[in-house]
Each structure stands twice: as C-alpha cells, then as structure tokens.
Design a protein around this motif. Structure first.
Motif, PDB file in Angstrom:
ATOM      1  N   TYR A 179       0.787  -1.220   0.000  1.00  0.00           N
ATOM      2  CA  TYR A 179       0.000   0.000   0.000  1.00  0.00           C
ATOM      3  C   TYR A 179       0.828   1.285   0.000  1.00  0.00           C
ATOM      4  O   TYR A 179       0.255   2.376  -0.015  1.00  0.00           O
ATOM      5  N   TRP A 180       2.148   1.184   0.063  1.00  0.00           N
ATOM      6  CA  TRP A 180       2.937   2.413   0.056  1.00  0.00           C
ATOM      7  C   TRP A 180       2.685   3.179  -1.234  1.00  0.00           C
ATOM      8  O   TRP A 180       2.786   2.640  -2.332  1.00  0.00           O
ATOM      9  N   GLY A 181       2.371   4.468  -1.081  1.00  0.00           N
ATOM     10  CA  GLY A 181       2.163   5.327  -2.234  1.00  0.00           C
ATOM     11  C   GLY A 181       3.394   6.156  -2.509  1.00  0.00           C
ATOM     12  O   GLY A 181       4.494   5.828  -2.065  1.00  0.00           O
ATOM     13  N   GLN A 182       3.202   7.256  -3.227  1.00  0.00           N
ATOM     14  CA  GLN A 182       4.316   8.132  -3.590  1.00  0.00           C
ATOM     15  C   GLN A 182       4.701   9.068  -2.456  1.00  0.00           C
ATOM     16  O   GLN A 182       5.800   9.611  -2.440  1.00  0.00           O
ATOM     17  N   GLY A 183       3.791   9.244  -1.520  1.00  0.00           N
ATOM     18  CA  GLY A 183       4.085  10.160  -0.431  1.00  0.00           C
ATOM     19  C   GLY A 183       3.940  11.607  -0.855  1.00  0.00           C
ATOM     20  O   GLY A 183       3.702  11.926  -2.036  1.00  0.00           O
ATOM     21  N   THR A 184       4.100  12.493   0.106  1.00  0.00           N
ATOM     22  CA  THR A 184       4.067  13.923  -0.167  1.00  0.00           C
ATOM     23  C   THR A 184       5.236  14.574   0.555  1.00  0.00           C
ATOM     24  O   THR A 184       5.488  14.305   1.727  1.00  0.00           O
ATOM     25  N   GLN A 185       5.962  15.415  -0.167  1.00  0.00           N
ATOM     26  CA  GLN A 185       7.188  16.014   0.367  1.00  0.00           C
ATOM     27  C   GLN A 185       6.848  17.211   1.251  1.00  0.00           C
ATOM     28  O   GLN A 185       6.093  18.110   0.849  1.00  0.00           O
TER      29      GLN A 185
END
Length: 114
Positions: free
Chosen positions: A103-109
C-alpha cells in the motif's frame, strides 16, 4: 485494488503549519497511520488513529501534530503545527499498526526551511 494517495505537502518556514491528506480507496475499517522518511534515514512511524478514534504519536511530534479521519470521505489527515527543519521528509500513510508493503504510495514532500 487498494490505493492511498497523500497530498498537502510543500515548503514551509519553521514554525509554520501544513495539513496533509490521505485519500484511501479499496480499503475501509483499518487503523491508519502516518509515516515519514527523511533523507538518509529509515522510514519511521509518527502517528496512528484506530477505528475507534484513539490516537497515538511519536515523541518527536507529540503536541505538534494531530491525526484525524473523516470516515465518510475515507480520508485521514495530519495537521502539523510548529514545524521544525527536522520535520523535513516524505510523508506517507498506510495501515497501522502494521503497514502493508503493498500500500505504500508516492508520499508527499514536506520541506521546512527559511
């Protein structure tokens, strides 16, 4: 198919605030958590919210960050206040207490800097 999409990151000055969102699809009725990975460091857990609404925080963010969820929108939020340069990282959401590697996505910086 499960998809977790993080948003709301950006550049902010020390002491500032940001609100991150995690929109979930294909998954419901799970405890959810926020995690972050700073440059050169391992990903770490920072906040959780259970199905019952109980919350927990890492010591590094306790008192500054607040996790919440909107069940109707199937979205989890992270309100971040009093941000510090050491909060600079890519922020992710995932299930809690055990994050699912699928389920890990791209994330947000999030970048905290003058």
């Amino acid at each position: 198919q499960v998809q977790l999409v993080e948003s709301g990151g950006g550049l902010v000055q020390p002491g500032g605030s940001l609100r991150l969102s995690c929109a979930a699809s294909g998954i419901r009725r799970y405890g959810m958590g926020w995690y972050r990975q700073a440059p050169g460091k391992q990903r770490e857990w920072i906040a959780r919210i259970t199905l019952g609404g109980s919350t927990g925080y890492a010591d590094s963010v306790k008192g500054r960050f607040t996790i919440s969820r909107d069940a109707a929108k199937n979205t989890v939020y992270l309100q971040m206040n009093s941000l510090k340069p050491e909060d600079t990282a890519v922020y992710y959401c995932n299930t809690d207490p055990v994050p699912d590697f699928r389920y890990w996505g791209q994330g947000t910086q999030v970048t905290v800097s003058l």
